[in-house]
Write a protein that holds these residues in place. Structure first.
Motif, PDB file in Angstrom:
ATOM      1  N   VAL A  29       7.557  10.430   3.924  1.00  0.00           N
ATOM      2  CA  VAL A  29       8.641   9.869   3.105  1.00  0.00           C
ATOM      3  C   VAL A  29       8.568   8.345   3.115  1.00  0.00           C
ATOM      4  CG1 VAL A  29      11.139   9.603   2.903  1.00  0.00           C
ATOM      5  CG2 VAL A  29      10.169  11.862   3.412  1.00  0.00           C
ATOM      6  N   LYS A  76       6.075   7.053   0.933  1.00  0.00           N
ATOM      7  CA  LYS A  76       6.306   7.472  -0.453  1.00  0.00           C
ATOM      8  C   LYS A  76       5.251   8.459  -0.956  1.00  0.00           C
ATOM      9  CE  LYS A  76       8.749   3.220  -1.896  1.00  0.00           C
ATOM     10  NZ  LYS A  76       9.694   3.436  -0.847  1.00  0.00           N
ATOM     11  N   ASP A 107       8.705  13.339  -1.726  1.00  0.00           N
ATOM     12  CA  ASP A 107      10.097  13.044  -2.079  1.00  0.00           C
ATOM     13  C   ASP A 107      10.996  13.939  -1.232  1.00  0.00           C
ATOM     14  OD1 ASP A 107      12.603  12.799  -3.203  1.00  0.00           O
ATOM     15  OD2 ASP A 107      11.895  12.843  -5.273  1.00  0.00           O
ATOM     16  N   SER A 147      14.042  14.643  -1.388  1.00  0.00           N
ATOM     17  CA  SER A 147      14.963  15.478  -2.159  1.00  0.00           C
ATOM     18  C   SER A 147      14.295  16.755  -2.668  1.00  0.00           C
ATOM     19  CB  SER A 147      15.535  14.694  -3.341  1.00  0.00           C
ATOM     20  OG  SER A 147      14.531  14.418  -4.303  1.00  0.00           O
ATOM     21  N   GLU A 148      12.978  16.815  -2.576  1.00  0.00           N
ATOM     22  CA  GLU A 148      12.235  17.998  -3.025  1.00  0.00           C
ATOM     23  C   GLU A 148      11.800  18.883  -1.861  1.00  0.00           C
ATOM     24  OE1 GLU A 148      10.182  16.294  -7.113  1.00  0.00           O
ATOM     25  OE2 GLU A 148       8.995  16.361  -5.276  1.00  0.00           O
TER      26      GLU A 148
END
Length: 225
Positions: A87, A90, A93, A95-96
């Motif tokens: 995370v 990057k 994600d 949120s996924e």
């Protein structure tokens, strides 16, 4: 004293059954004159537990599921650190991602650990379920998580056989020289990193996440086509 008692049991037995080759090899090493007595019958699973359960596909978040207990020095810390690293860089994600734990767990402790790694939003902890429901949760996941701490080289853990039968890829942080790692590698049913190996765990997680993200069917364990 324990070794002497163990030896006495071996001497008085007609046969000794162990559930992993590593355990047998250790016993043969310590008792070479009794090698003929040692036999391996591995853990298994009940096919009836899988009847009527269809494998899920296309979760809206990459769902990695762990079922059972977390005890002793077994911990998801390496997996949490690996996800945190991905995370931060990057590469995934948050949120996924759904990291789902089902069973009798120390919920507060698990959430504290997840929060310390800034990934608590992705962690879902569910209480103990009837076995068939637990199997259904595995079948509806994108991958399954196996955790074993140091000192567990000789064991499989019974859930591994169920994990293998789900047909879902196994993300494992286990002793790399142990029985569980050996079985996963031999059957090509998952991806193994050592208990403390954050870098390899991150690489394995990223690979599974990318396949999910791209909707690619890639998994081909031994015996499946």
């Amino acid at each position: 004293m324990e070794k002497r008692l163990e030896r006495k049991v071996f001497e008085l037995s007609d046969a000794i059954i162990m559930n992993t080759p590593v355990m047998r090899n250790n016993s043969v090493r310590d008792n070479p004159d009794l090698e003929h007595k040692f036999h391996v019958i591995p853990n298994g699973f009940d096919r009836e537990d899988f009847e009527g359960i269809e494998p899920g596909t296309g979760n809206d978040r990459f769902t990695l599921t762990y079922t059972g207990l977390i005890y002793g020095n077994t911990s998801p810390k390496t997996v949490f650190a690996a996800v945190e690293k991905l995370v931060r860089e990057k590469l995934v994600d948050l949120s996924e991602i759904r990291l789902r734990f089902i069973g009798r767990l120390k919920t507060d402790e698990l959430y504290r650990l997840a929060k310390a790694h800034n990934i608590h939003e992705a962690v879902e902890i569910l209480p103990y379920k009837p076995h068939k429901e637990s199997v259904a949760s595995l079948m509806q996941s994108d991958a399954v998580l196996l955790l074993l701490g140091k000192g567990t080289e000789a064991i499989y853990t019974g859930k591994l056989m169920e994990y293998i039968n789900t047909g879902k890829p196994i993300l494992a942080t286990v002793p790399v020289n142990g029985a569980a790692a050996q079985l996963i590698n031999e059957t090509r049913t998952g991806f193994v990193a050592d208990c403390d190996d954050i870098e390899t765990t991150a690489g394995n997680f990223k690979m599974l996440y990318d396949y999910w993200k791209n909707g690619v069917e890639f998994f081909n364990p031994t015996g499946r086509r």
